[in-house]
Design a protein around this motif. Structure first.
Motif, PDB file in Angstrom:
ATOM      1  N   VAL A   1       0.856  -1.185   0.000  1.00 35.39           N
ATOM      2  CA  VAL A   1       0.000   0.000   0.000  1.00 35.39           C
ATOM      3  C   VAL A   1       0.894   1.238   0.000  1.00 35.39           C
ATOM      4  O   VAL A   1       1.698   1.433   0.924  1.00 35.39           O
ATOM      5  CB  VAL A   1      -0.927   0.034   1.227  1.00 35.39           C
ATOM      6  CG1 VAL A   1      -1.763   1.307   1.209  1.00 35.39           C
ATOM      7  CG2 VAL A   1      -1.827  -1.194   1.254  1.00 35.39           C
ATOM      8  N   GLU A   2       0.728   2.078  -1.040  1.00 36.99           N
ATOM      9  CA  GLU A   2       1.524   3.298  -1.144  1.00 36.99           C
ATOM     10  C   GLU A   2       0.795   4.471  -0.494  1.00 36.99           C
ATOM     11  O   GLU A   2      -0.439   4.489  -0.410  1.00 36.99           O
ATOM     12  CB  GLU A   2       1.799   3.662  -2.611  1.00 36.99           C
ATOM     13  CG  GLU A   2       2.498   2.610  -3.427  1.00 36.99           C
ATOM     14  CD  GLU A   2       1.537   1.772  -4.235  1.00 36.99           C
ATOM     15  OE1 GLU A   2       1.950   1.219  -5.268  1.00 36.99           O
ATOM     16  OE2 GLU A   2       0.361   1.681  -3.834  1.00 36.99           O
ATOM     17  N   SER A   3       1.576   5.456  -0.109  1.00 38.16           N
ATOM     18  CA  SER A   3       1.029   6.712   0.398  1.00 38.16           C
ATOM     19  C   SER A   3       2.053   7.814   0.160  1.00 38.16           C
ATOM     20  O   SER A   3       3.226   7.526  -0.110  1.00 38.16           O
ATOM     21  CB  SER A   3       0.690   6.609   1.885  1.00 38.16           C
ATOM     22  OG  SER A   3       1.860   6.314   2.642  1.00 38.16           O
TER      23      SER A   3
ATOM     24  N   ALA B   1       3.890   0.445   2.477  1.00 32.92           N
ATOM     25  CA  ALA B   1       3.748  -0.466   3.602  1.00 32.92           C
ATOM     26  C   ALA B   1       3.459  -1.859   3.091  1.00 32.92           C
ATOM     27  O   ALA B   1       2.554  -2.045   2.265  1.00 32.92           O
ATOM     28  CB  ALA B   1       2.628   0.005   4.522  1.00 32.92           C
ATOM     29  N   ALA B   2       4.218  -2.831   3.560  1.00 37.98           N
ATOM     30  CA  ALA B   2       4.077  -4.210   3.095  1.00 37.98           C
ATOM     31  C   ALA B   2       3.552  -5.105   4.202  1.00 37.98           C
ATOM     32  O   ALA B   2       3.810  -4.873   5.391  1.00 37.98           O
ATOM     33  CB  ALA B   2       5.424  -4.737   2.604  1.00 37.98           C
ATOM     34  N   SER B   3       2.822  -6.108   3.817  1.00 34.72           N
ATOM     35  CA  SER B   3       2.401  -7.147   4.759  1.00 34.72           C
ATOM     36  C   SER B   3       2.822  -8.490   4.184  1.00 34.72           C
ATOM     37  O   SER B   3       2.723  -8.717   2.994  1.00 34.72           O
ATOM     38  CB  SER B   3       0.890  -7.100   4.975  1.00 34.72           C
ATOM     39  OG  SER B   3       0.208  -7.308   3.761  1.00 34.72           O
ATOM     40  N   GLY B   4       3.290  -9.362   5.032  1.00 33.66           N
ATOM     41  CA  GLY B   4       3.788 -10.657   4.580  1.00 33.66           C
ATOM     42  C   GLY B   4       4.921 -11.084   5.477  1.00 33.66           C
ATOM     43  O   GLY B   4       5.545 -10.269   6.153  1.00 33.66           O
ATOM     44  N   PHE B   5       5.210 -12.370   5.477  1.00 36.39           N
ATOM     45  CA  PHE B   5       6.182 -12.895   6.422  1.00 36.39           C
ATOM     46  C   PHE B   5       7.604 -12.942   5.891  1.00 36.39           C
ATOM     47  O   PHE B   5       8.529 -13.182   6.646  1.00 36.39           O
ATOM     48  CB  PHE B   5       5.762 -14.299   6.856  1.00 36.39           C
ATOM     49  CG  PHE B   5       4.468 -14.316   7.604  1.00 36.39           C
ATOM     50  CD1 PHE B   5       3.302 -14.788   7.004  1.00 36.39           C
ATOM     51  CD2 PHE B   5       4.403 -13.854   8.902  1.00 36.39           C
ATOM     52  CE1 PHE B   5       2.102 -14.798   7.698  1.00 36.39           C
ATOM     53  CE2 PHE B   5       3.211 -13.870   9.604  1.00 36.39           C
ATOM     54  CZ  PHE B   5       2.050 -14.339   8.994  1.00 36.39           C
TER      55      PHE B   5
ATOM     56  N   LYS C   1       8.781  -3.199   7.706  1.00 35.87           N
ATOM     57  CA  LYS C   1       8.267  -3.630   6.404  1.00 35.87           C
ATOM     58  C   LYS C   1       7.796  -2.440   5.577  1.00 35.87           C
ATOM     59  O   LYS C   1       6.657  -2.412   5.082  1.00 35.87           O
ATOM     60  CB  LYS C   1       7.149  -4.656   6.567  1.00 35.87           C
ATOM     61  CG  LYS C   1       7.605  -5.948   7.251  1.00 35.87           C
ATOM     62  CD  LYS C   1       6.495  -6.970   7.323  1.00 35.87           C
ATOM     63  CE  LYS C   1       6.981  -8.242   7.986  1.00 35.87           C
ATOM     64  NZ  LYS C   1       5.935  -9.272   8.077  1.00 35.87           N
ATOM     65  N   THR C   2       8.652  -1.475   5.418  1.00 39.92           N
ATOM     66  CA  THR C   2       8.328  -0.317   4.606  1.00 39.92           C
ATOM     67  C   THR C   2       9.441  -0.047   3.591  1.00 39.92           C
ATOM     68  O   THR C   2      10.605  -0.424   3.799  1.00 39.92           O
ATOM     69  CB  THR C   2       8.126   0.937   5.466  1.00 39.92           C
ATOM     70  OG1 THR C   2       9.325   1.185   6.217  1.00 39.92           O
ATOM     71  CG2 THR C   2       6.957   0.772   6.424  1.00 39.92           C
ATOM     72  N   ALA C   3       9.054   0.597   2.518  1.00 41.25           N
ATOM     73  CA  ALA C   3      10.004   1.082   1.521  1.00 41.25           C
ATOM     74  C   ALA C   3       9.651   2.538   1.229  1.00 41.25           C
ATOM     75  O   ALA C   3       8.465   2.896   1.206  1.00 41.25           O
ATOM     76  CB  ALA C   3       9.937   0.249   0.249  1.00 41.25           C
ATOM     77  N   THR C   4      10.648   3.346   1.017  1.00 44.25           N
ATOM     78  CA  THR C   4      10.443   4.777   0.858  1.00 44.25           C
ATOM     79  C   THR C   4      11.168   5.289  -0.375  1.00 44.25           C
ATOM     80  O   THR C   4      12.252   4.811  -0.709  1.00 44.25           O
ATOM     81  CB  THR C   4      10.979   5.522   2.103  1.00 44.25           C
ATOM     82  OG1 THR C   4      10.263   5.077   3.251  1.00 44.25           O
ATOM     83  CG2 THR C   4      10.795   7.017   1.957  1.00 44.25           C
TER      84      THR C   4
ATOM     85  N   TRP D   1       2.250  -5.829  -6.447  1.00 46.82           N
ATOM     86  CA  TRP D   1       2.106  -4.413  -6.781  1.00 46.82           C
ATOM     87  C   TRP D   1       1.133  -3.734  -5.837  1.00 46.82           C
ATOM     88  O   TRP D   1       0.139  -4.331  -5.413  1.00 46.82           O
ATOM     89  CB  TRP D   1       1.591  -4.260  -8.221  1.00 46.82           C
ATOM     90  CG  TRP D   1       2.578  -4.674  -9.245  1.00 46.82           C
ATOM     91  CD1 TRP D   1       2.805  -5.935  -9.714  1.00 46.82           C
ATOM     92  CD2 TRP D   1       3.522  -3.825  -9.908  1.00 46.82           C
ATOM     93  NE1 TRP D   1       3.836  -5.920 -10.640  1.00 46.82           N
ATOM     94  CE2 TRP D   1       4.280  -4.636 -10.791  1.00 46.82           C
ATOM     95  CE3 TRP D   1       3.793  -2.458  -9.857  1.00 46.82           C
ATOM     96  CZ2 TRP D   1       5.288  -4.120 -11.592  1.00 46.82           C
ATOM     97  CZ3 TRP D   1       4.797  -1.943 -10.667  1.00 46.82           C
ATOM     98  CH2 TRP D   1       5.537  -2.782 -11.523  1.00 46.82           C
ATOM     99  N   GLY D   2       1.417  -2.469  -5.574  1.00 50.37           N
ATOM    100  CA  GLY D   2       0.467  -1.641  -4.854  1.00 50.37           C
ATOM    101  C   GLY D   2      -0.525  -1.030  -5.821  1.00 50.37           C
ATOM    102  O   GLY D   2      -0.474  -1.272  -7.029  1.00 50.37           O
TER     103      GLY D   2
END
Length: 123
Positions: free
Chosen positions: A4-6, A22-26, A76-79, A113-114
């Protein structure tokens, strides 16, 4: 992996903007993360990518020196930090994840993909 992007919005030329994903997953650490943007022709152009460890990055020539990609594996984020923005940077920006290694900027090599976030650079 769900993404999910913001952080998109309207900014004047020369301004800055920070996009977050924001990512979700193990298994986030095993994913190369990339940022892409939509071209007028409808293709997804690779902007920047970062390895799972965060140690290595890759940039498109058009943004090198202006954009910086980073990641926080604990959260679990990328910027994507974007500076000195130009009108030609206007686009929908997508966060994407690619299982395994590499620093590809090719959209077909990414499998998660977001939904995208709009960035508009205009005075």
């Amino acid at each position: 992996l769900q993404l999910v992007e913001s952080g998109g919005g309207l900014v004047q030329p020369g301004g800055s903007l920070r996009l977050s994903c924001a990512a979700s997953g193990f298994t986030y650490d095993f994913y190369t993360m990339g940022w892409f943007r939509q071209t007028p022709e409808g293709a997804r152009e690779g902007v920047a990518s970062i390895a799972g460890t965060g140690a290595n990055t890759n940039y498109a020539d058009s943004v090198r020196g202006r954009f910086t990609i980073s990641r926080d594996n604990d959260n679990k984020t990328a910027t994507l930090q974007m500076t000195n923005l130009k009108p030609e940077d206007t686009s929908v920006y997508y966060c994407a994840g690619r299982w395994g290694g590499g620093l590809s900027l090719l959209s077909w090599e990414y499998d998660s993909w977001g939904q995208g976030t709009q960035v508009t650079v205009s005075s």
